[in-house]
Design a protein around this motif. Structure first.
Motif, PDB file in Angstrom:
ATOM      1  N   ARG A  96     -33.602  35.046 -32.539  1.00 43.59           N
ATOM      2  CA  ARG A  96     -34.624  36.019 -32.974  1.00 43.59           C
ATOM      3  C   ARG A  96     -34.332  37.448 -32.531  1.00 43.59           C
ATOM      4  O   ARG A  96     -35.252  38.246 -32.346  1.00 43.59           O
ATOM      5  N   THR A  97     -33.084  37.813 -32.363  1.00 49.33           N
ATOM      6  CA  THR A  97     -32.724  39.179 -31.988  1.00 49.33           C
ATOM      7  C   THR A  97     -32.306  39.986 -33.218  1.00 49.33           C
ATOM      8  O   THR A  97     -31.443  40.852 -33.133  1.00 49.33           O
ATOM      9  N   ASP A  98     -32.925  39.725 -34.347  1.00 49.65           N
ATOM     10  CA  ASP A  98     -32.573  40.407 -35.596  1.00 49.65           C
ATOM     11  C   ASP A  98     -32.824  41.906 -35.523  1.00 49.65           C
ATOM     12  O   ASP A  98     -31.998  42.700 -35.936  1.00 49.65           O
ATOM     13  N   THR A  99     -33.986  42.305 -35.005  1.00 47.53           N
ATOM     14  CA  THR A  99     -34.344  43.713 -34.905  1.00 47.53           C
ATOM     15  C   THR A  99     -33.904  44.216 -33.541  1.00 47.53           C
ATOM     16  O   THR A  99     -34.418  43.781 -32.516  1.00 47.53           O
ATOM     17  N   ARG A 100     -32.961  45.149 -33.530  1.00 43.76           N
ATOM     18  CA  ARG A 100     -32.400  45.599 -32.254  1.00 43.76           C
ATOM     19  C   ARG A 100     -33.377  46.440 -31.445  1.00 43.76           C
ATOM     20  O   ARG A 100     -33.579  46.204 -30.272  1.00 43.76           O
ATOM     21  N   TYR A 101     -33.960  47.462 -32.049  1.00 47.17           N
ATOM     22  CA  TYR A 101     -34.802  48.387 -31.288  1.00 47.17           C
ATOM     23  C   TYR A 101     -36.237  48.449 -31.797  1.00 47.17           C
ATOM     24  O   TYR A 101     -37.029  49.195 -31.278  1.00 47.17           O
ATOM     25  N   GLY A 102     -36.526  47.720 -32.835  1.00 48.27           N
ATOM     26  CA  GLY A 102     -37.838  47.812 -33.457  1.00 48.27           C
ATOM     27  C   GLY A 102     -38.958  47.393 -32.530  1.00 48.27           C
ATOM     28  O   GLY A 102     -38.770  46.551 -31.645  1.00 48.27           O
ATOM     29  N   PRO A 103     -40.120  47.967 -32.721  1.00 50.38           N
ATOM     30  CA  PRO A 103     -41.257  47.666 -31.848  1.00 50.38           C
ATOM     31  C   PRO A 103     -41.825  46.271 -32.073  1.00 50.38           C
ATOM     32  O   PRO A 103     -42.474  45.725 -31.198  1.00 50.38           O
ATOM     33  N   THR A 104     -41.586  45.690 -33.225  1.00 51.58           N
ATOM     34  CA  THR A 104     -42.102  44.354 -33.525  1.00 51.58           C
ATOM     35  C   THR A 104     -41.028  43.549 -34.238  1.00 51.58           C
ATOM     36  O   THR A 104     -40.065  44.095 -34.767  1.00 51.58           O
ATOM     37  N   GLY A 105     -41.211  42.250 -34.262  1.00 53.49           N
ATOM     38  CA  GLY A 105     -40.294  41.370 -34.973  1.00 53.49           C
ATOM     39  C   GLY A 105     -40.536  41.431 -36.467  1.00 53.49           C
ATOM     40  O   GLY A 105     -41.484  42.074 -36.938  1.00 53.49           O
ATOM     41  N   PRO A 106     -39.698  40.782 -37.228  1.00 52.67           N
ATOM     42  CA  PRO A 106     -39.840  40.803 -38.677  1.00 52.67           C
ATOM     43  C   PRO A 106     -41.051  40.007 -39.142  1.00 52.67           C
ATOM     44  O   PRO A 106     -41.479  39.059 -38.484  1.00 52.67           O
ATOM     45  N   GLU A 107     -41.583  40.413 -40.280  1.00 53.85           N
ATOM     46  CA  GLU A 107     -42.640  39.659 -40.949  1.00 53.85           C
ATOM     47  C   GLU A 107     -41.966  38.485 -41.655  1.00 53.85           C
ATOM     48  O   GLU A 107     -40.981  38.672 -42.379  1.00 53.85           O
ATOM     49  N   ILE A 108     -42.474  37.286 -41.440  1.00 56.40           N
ATOM     50  CA  ILE A 108     -41.912  36.110 -42.090  1.00 56.40           C
ATOM     51  C   ILE A 108     -42.675  35.904 -43.395  1.00 56.40           C
ATOM     52  O   ILE A 108     -43.891  35.743 -43.392  1.00 56.40           O
ATOM     53  N   GLU A 109     -41.955  35.935 -44.504  1.00 51.22           N
ATOM     54  CA  GLU A 109     -42.583  35.753 -45.809  1.00 51.22           C
ATOM     55  C   GLU A 109     -43.186  34.341 -45.882  1.00 51.22           C
ATOM     56  O   GLU A 109     -42.551  33.366 -45.434  1.00 51.22           O
ATOM     57  N   PRO A 110     -44.410  34.203 -46.403  1.00 45.49           N
ATOM     58  CA  PRO A 110     -45.087  32.903 -46.414  1.00 45.49           C
ATOM     59  C   PRO A 110     -44.270  31.778 -47.055  1.00 45.49           C
ATOM     60  O   PRO A 110     -44.278  30.653 -46.555  1.00 45.49           O
ATOM     61  N   ASP A 111     -43.539  32.060 -48.128  1.00 46.57           N
ATOM     62  CA  ASP A 111     -42.792  30.988 -48.792  1.00 46.57           C
ATOM     63  C   ASP A 111     -41.506  30.607 -48.058  1.00 46.57           C
ATOM     64  O   ASP A 111     -40.827  29.661 -48.438  1.00 46.57           O
ATOM     65  N   ALA A 112     -41.176  31.321 -46.992  1.00 47.29           N
ATOM     66  CA  ALA A 112     -39.969  31.032 -46.212  1.00 47.29           C
ATOM     67  C   ALA A 112     -40.271  30.428 -44.846  1.00 47.29           C
ATOM     68  O   ALA A 112     -39.354  30.052 -44.125  1.00 47.29           O
ATOM     69  N   VAL A 113     -41.541  30.318 -44.489  1.00 41.99           N
ATOM     70  CA  VAL A 113     -41.918  29.889 -43.137  1.00 41.99           C
ATOM     71  C   VAL A 113     -41.343  28.526 -42.788  1.00 41.99           C
ATOM     72  O   VAL A 113     -40.723  28.351 -41.730  1.00 41.99           O
ATOM     73  N   ALA A 114     -41.518  27.523 -43.632  1.00 40.30           N
ATOM     74  CA  ALA A 114     -41.073  26.165 -43.299  1.00 40.30           C
ATOM     75  C   ALA A 114     -39.563  26.105 -43.112  1.00 40.30           C
ATOM     76  O   ALA A 114     -39.073  25.537 -42.128  1.00 40.30           O
ATOM     77  N   ALA A 115     -38.801  26.689 -44.019  1.00 39.05           N
ATOM     78  CA  ALA A 115     -37.344  26.663 -43.909  1.00 39.05           C
ATOM     79  C   ALA A 115     -36.870  27.475 -42.706  1.00 39.05           C
ATOM     80  O   ALA A 115     -35.923  27.076 -42.016  1.00 39.05           O
ATOM     81  N   TYR A 116     -37.531  28.594 -42.423  1.00 39.95           N
ATOM     82  CA  TYR A 116     -37.149  29.412 -41.270  1.00 39.95           C
ATOM     83  C   TYR A 116     -37.447  28.676 -39.968  1.00 39.95           C
ATOM     84  O   TYR A 116     -36.628  28.666 -39.049  1.00 39.95           O
ATOM     85  N   ARG A 117     -38.604  28.028 -39.869  1.00 36.74           N
ATOM     86  CA  ARG A 117     -38.934  27.259 -38.659  1.00 36.74           C
ATOM     87  C   ARG A 117     -37.937  26.129 -38.443  1.00 36.74           C
ATOM     88  O   ARG A 117     -37.517  25.864 -37.315  1.00 36.74           O
ATOM     89  N   ALA A 118     -37.543  25.448 -39.529  1.00 32.77           N
ATOM     90  CA  ALA A 118     -36.544  24.378 -39.419  1.00 32.77           C
ATOM     91  C   ALA A 118     -35.219  24.954 -38.909  1.00 32.77           C
ATOM     92  O   ALA A 118     -34.552  24.347 -38.067  1.00 32.77           O
ATOM     93  N   PHE A 119     -34.843  26.145 -39.386  1.00 31.70           N
ATOM     94  CA  PHE A 119     -33.632  26.817 -38.920  1.00 31.70           C
ATOM     95  C   PHE A 119     -33.728  27.116 -37.421  1.00 31.70           C
ATOM     96  O   PHE A 119     -32.785  26.859 -36.662  1.00 31.70           O
ATOM     97  N   LEU A 120     -34.870  27.624 -36.971  1.00 35.62           N
ATOM     98  CA  LEU A 120     -35.046  27.926 -35.553  1.00 35.62           C
ATOM     99  C   LEU A 120     -34.957  26.664 -34.698  1.00 35.62           C
ATOM    100  O   LEU A 120     -34.531  26.717 -33.547  1.00 35.62           O
ATOM    101  N   ASP A 121     -35.334  25.533 -35.304  1.00 34.92           N
ATOM    102  CA  ASP A 121     -35.271  24.254 -34.585  1.00 34.92           C
ATOM    103  C   ASP A 121     -33.891  23.596 -34.675  1.00 34.92           C
ATOM    104  O   ASP A 121     -33.711  22.481 -34.177  1.00 34.92           O
TER     105      ASP A 121
END
Length: 106
Positions: A71-96
């Motif tokens: 989850r180090t995608d944003t180097r200096y940004g104040p917040t992390g990226p917004e996860i698009e609703p239709d990508a949540v399940a696949a992204y969570r599986a990737f993180l796991d």
């Protein structure tokens, strides 16, 4: 048309790496030179400072890359990226530990 979950960050108009960012589905042309995201058409380009795609209509610059499991995608940004609703399940599986859809073989 290849489709991948990607990290996207708007670079134009924001101080170094402080633009809004997203993780979501991005459609690519057959040659991977054009990306389609949020109704935008982005073209790959070289020689831009800290960006690798630009919007063909607005010339806004974007960084497009695969998401990072740590989850180090944003180097200096104040917040992390917004996860698009239709990508949540696949992204969570990737993180796991699952491969990203379309990248099962590398």
């Amino acid at each position: 048309m290849p489709r991948r979950i990607m990290f996207m960050q708007l670079k134009t108009g924001y101080d170094t790496d402080r633009g809004p960012s997203w993780i979501g589905w991005v459609d690519f042309s057959r040659t991977w030179g054009t990306a389609y995201f949020h109704g935008r058409t982005l073209r790959r380009a070289e020689g831009m400072f800290d960006a690798n795609f630009y919007d063909v209509e607005t010339d806004e610059e974007f960084w497009v890359s695969g998401p990072k499991r740590d989850r180090t995608d944003t180097r200096y940004g104040p917040t992390g990226p917004e996860i698009e609703p239709d990508a949540v399940a696949a992204y969570r599986a990737f993180l796991d530990g699952a491969p990203l859809p379309g990248r099962e073989n590398g």
